[in-house]
Design a protein around this motif. Structure first.
Motif, PDB file in Angstrom:
ATOM      1  N   UNK A   1       0.798  -1.169   0.063  1.00 55.92           N
ATOM      2  CA  UNK A   1      -0.005   0.165  -0.021  1.00 55.92           C
ATOM      3  C   UNK A   1       0.746   1.405  -0.157  1.00 55.92           C
ATOM      4  N   UNK A   2       0.189   2.199  -0.676  1.00 55.92           N
ATOM      5  CA  UNK A   2       1.165   3.487  -0.689  1.00 55.92           C
ATOM      6  C   UNK A   2       1.097   4.055   0.537  1.00 55.92           C
ATOM      7  N   UNK A   3       2.287   4.757   0.725  1.00 53.63           N
ATOM      8  CA  UNK A   3       2.781   5.313   2.144  1.00 53.63           C
ATOM      9  C   UNK A   3       1.786   6.593   2.613  1.00 53.63           C
ATOM     10  N   UNK A   4       1.242   7.187   1.400  1.00 53.53           N
ATOM     11  CA  UNK A   4       0.391   8.400   1.625  1.00 53.53           C
ATOM     12  C   UNK A   4      -1.031   8.091   2.125  1.00 53.53           C
ATOM     13  N   UNK A   5      -1.439   6.850   2.152  1.00 50.55           N
ATOM     14  CA  UNK A   5      -2.822   6.363   2.088  1.00 50.55           C
ATOM     15  C   UNK A   5      -3.056   6.364   3.773  1.00 50.55           C
ATOM     16  N   UNK A   6      -4.278   6.610   4.158  1.00 54.89           N
ATOM     17  CA  UNK A   6      -4.796   6.555   5.430  1.00 54.89           C
ATOM     18  C   UNK A   6      -4.793   5.208   5.985  1.00 54.89           C
ATOM     19  N   UNK A   7      -5.205   4.243   4.941  1.00 60.98           N
ATOM     20  CA  UNK A   7      -5.126   2.777   5.364  1.00 60.98           C
ATOM     21  C   UNK A   7      -4.097   2.362   5.853  1.00 60.98           C
TER      22      UNK A   7
ATOM     23  N   UNK B   1      -5.881 -10.673   8.655  1.00 60.26           N
ATOM     24  CA  UNK B   1      -4.494 -10.903   8.812  1.00 60.26           C
ATOM     25  C   UNK B   1      -3.695 -10.047   9.660  1.00 60.26           C
ATOM     26  N   UNK B   2      -2.625 -10.567  10.501  1.00 62.36           N
ATOM     27  CA  UNK B   2      -1.900  -9.787  11.381  1.00 62.36           C
ATOM     28  C   UNK B   2      -0.428  -9.499  10.742  1.00 62.36           C
ATOM     29  N   UNK B   3      -0.027  -8.205  10.673  1.00 59.96           N
ATOM     30  CA  UNK B   3       1.369  -7.959  10.291  1.00 59.96           C
ATOM     31  C   UNK B   3       2.275  -8.429  11.015  1.00 59.96           C
ATOM     32  N   UNK B   4       3.185  -9.225  10.183  1.00 63.31           N
ATOM     33  CA  UNK B   4       4.273  -9.733  11.260  1.00 63.31           C
ATOM     34  C   UNK B   4       5.783  -9.039  10.755  1.00 63.31           C
ATOM     35  N   UNK B   5       5.684  -8.430   9.518  1.00 60.47           N
ATOM     36  CA  UNK B   5       6.910  -7.885   9.098  1.00 60.47           C
ATOM     37  C   UNK B   5       6.667  -6.791   8.022  1.00 60.47           C
ATOM     38  N   UNK B   6       7.423  -5.618   7.920  1.00 65.53           N
ATOM     39  CA  UNK B   6       7.249  -4.491   7.020  1.00 65.53           C
ATOM     40  C   UNK B   6       8.326  -4.181   6.137  1.00 65.53           C
ATOM     41  N   UNK B   7       8.082  -4.034   4.913  1.00 64.61           N
ATOM     42  CA  UNK B   7       9.623  -3.604   4.095  1.00 64.61           C
ATOM     43  C   UNK B   7       9.178  -2.483   3.364  1.00 64.61           C
ATOM     44  N   UNK B   8      10.301  -1.460   3.670  1.00 68.82           N
ATOM     45  CA  UNK B   8      10.165  -0.179   2.874  1.00 68.82           C
ATOM     46  C   UNK B   8      10.542  -0.415   1.382  1.00 68.82           C
ATOM     47  N   UNK B   9       9.459  -0.035   0.606  1.00 71.14           N
ATOM     48  CA  UNK B   9       9.576  -0.352  -0.876  1.00 71.14           C
ATOM     49  C   UNK B   9       9.255   1.191  -1.638  1.00 71.14           C
ATOM     50  N   UNK B  10      10.219   2.000  -1.484  1.00 71.52           N
ATOM     51  CA  UNK B  10       9.808   3.325  -2.288  1.00 71.52           C
ATOM     52  C   UNK B  10       8.779   4.114  -1.887  1.00 71.52           C
ATOM     53  N   UNK B  11       7.882   4.101  -2.815  1.00 75.96           N
ATOM     54  CA  UNK B  11       6.583   4.767  -2.270  1.00 75.96           C
ATOM     55  C   UNK B  11       5.699   3.924  -1.467  1.00 75.96           C
ATOM     56  N   UNK B  12       5.632   2.785  -1.490  1.00 77.59           N
ATOM     57  CA  UNK B  12       4.892   1.713  -0.898  1.00 77.59           C
ATOM     58  C   UNK B  12       5.542   1.296   0.426  1.00 77.59           C
ATOM     59  N   UNK B  13       4.663   0.616   1.428  1.00 82.37           N
ATOM     60  CA  UNK B  13       5.347  -0.289   2.279  1.00 82.37           C
ATOM     61  C   UNK B  13       4.511  -1.646   1.864  1.00 82.37           C
ATOM     62  N   UNK B  14       5.432  -2.723   2.237  1.00 82.26           N
ATOM     63  CA  UNK B  14       4.827  -4.169   1.885  1.00 82.26           C
ATOM     64  C   UNK B  14       4.657  -4.620   3.264  1.00 82.26           C
TER      65      UNK B  14
END
Ligand code: FE
Length: 228
Positions: free
Chosen positions: A46-52, A115-128
Motif C-alpha cells: 500500500x502507498x505510504x500516503x494512504x490513510x489505510x 491478517x496480522x502484520x508480522x513484518x514490513x518492508x520499505x519499498x520506495x513509495x509503498x510499504x509491503x
C-alpha cells in the motif's frame, strides 16, 4: 523500455480495511498475494500516503474483502477515489465485522481474509506488509473481480461486445460517441448505459440527465471528454 509491458501482469481487486482506535478505513487495492499456505501468509502493498496504510501501522492488522465481478462501481469509487481523511468511507455502506473486529464489505464480496502484520518492508513509495492469516470466511460462490475485468468491462474501456461470443454483437458498430471521465478514466459507453443508475443501454451521452454523475468518482458531465 516499454512500461506498458507491466500491464500484462494480472491482479485481483480488493478492498483492504483496517482500524485505528475506534475508526475504520479502507481502500481499493490490486496488490495482494499469497506468500505461503503453511503458515497461511499474505503480502499486501500500500502507498505510504494512504490513510489505510497509517491505520495498518497503528493496529498491525488488516482485512481483505475479495470482490465479486458484480461489485458496484459506486463502491469502488467510494473506496478508491476518496480519502478517509475527508469522508467516513463506511457511512451508508453494508459492512460486517470479522471475528477480530475489522470491517469487511458485506455485499458483492466472495470472501474475507483477516491478517496480522508480522513484518514490513520499505519499498520506495509503498510499504509491503507481510502478514499471517488470522481469520477467513467464504461468503458466497462466484467469480472474483480481476483488475483486468474492472479496467476492460466495468469501466468500459473496451466495448462489452468485443468479449461476447455472440457474433451479431461483435459485428455491431457503435454509432454513438463514448466519453471518458477526466478524473478517474471511467468510460461512458452508450451501448452499455449506466445500469447501476438506471440509465438504459442506447442512451447517448448528450441525453444523459444534467445531474448525472460519473458512477465511479462522482464528477459531473462537464468533466467528461469525447473519446478519441
Ligand atoms: Fe470518474
Amino acid at each position: 523500455m516499454d512500461k506498458k509491458a507491466l500491464y500484462n501482469i494480472s491482479y485481483g481487486l480488493y478492498i483492504i480495511t483496517s482500524k485505528k482506535e475506534n475508526a475504520f478505513n479502507g481502500q481499493v487495492a490490486n496488490s495482494v498475494m499469497q506468500i505461503s499456505s503453511d503458515p497461511a501468509s499474505l503480502l499486501v502493498s500500500l502507498n505510504k500516503k494512504n490513510l489505510t496504510n497509517e491505520f495498518i501501522k497503528s493496529s498491525r492488522r488488516l482485512a481483505i474483502s475479495v470482490l465479486s465481478q458484480d461489485f458496484p462501481l459506486s463502491l469502488i469509487g467510494r473506496f478508491g477515489f476518496n480519502s478517509g481523511r475527508d469522508i467516513d468511507k463506511f457511512d451508508g455502506v453494508n459492512y460486517k465485522l470479522t471475528d477480530g473486529g475489522l470491517p469487511y464489505i458485506a455485499e458483492s464480496t466472495l470472501a474475507y481474509l483477516e491478517a496480522a502484520v508480522v513484518n514490513e518492508v520499505d519499498a520506495w513509495t509503498h510499504d509491503l506488509f507481510l502478514c499471517e492469516l488470522t481469520g477467513a470466511e467464504v461468503i458466497k460462490e462466484g467469480l472474483p473481480m480481476t483488475y483486468a475485468y474492472y479496467q476492460q468491462i466495468k469501466r468500459g474501456n473496451i466495448p462489452q461486445d468485443s468479449v461476447s461470443n455472440e457474433p451479431n454483437l461483435k459485428e455491431k458498430e457503435s454509432k454513438m460517441d463514448r466519453y471518458v471521465c477526466t478524473t478517474c478514466g471511467y468510460v461512458y459507453d452508450p451501448e452499455v448505459g449506466d445500469p447501476e443508475n438506471q440509465i438504459p443501454a442506447g442512451t447517448s451521452f448528450e441525453d444523459l440527465p444534467d445531474d448525472w454523475v460519473c458512477p465511479v468518482c462522482g464528477v459531473g458531465k462537464d468533466d467528461f471528454e469525447k473519446e478519441n
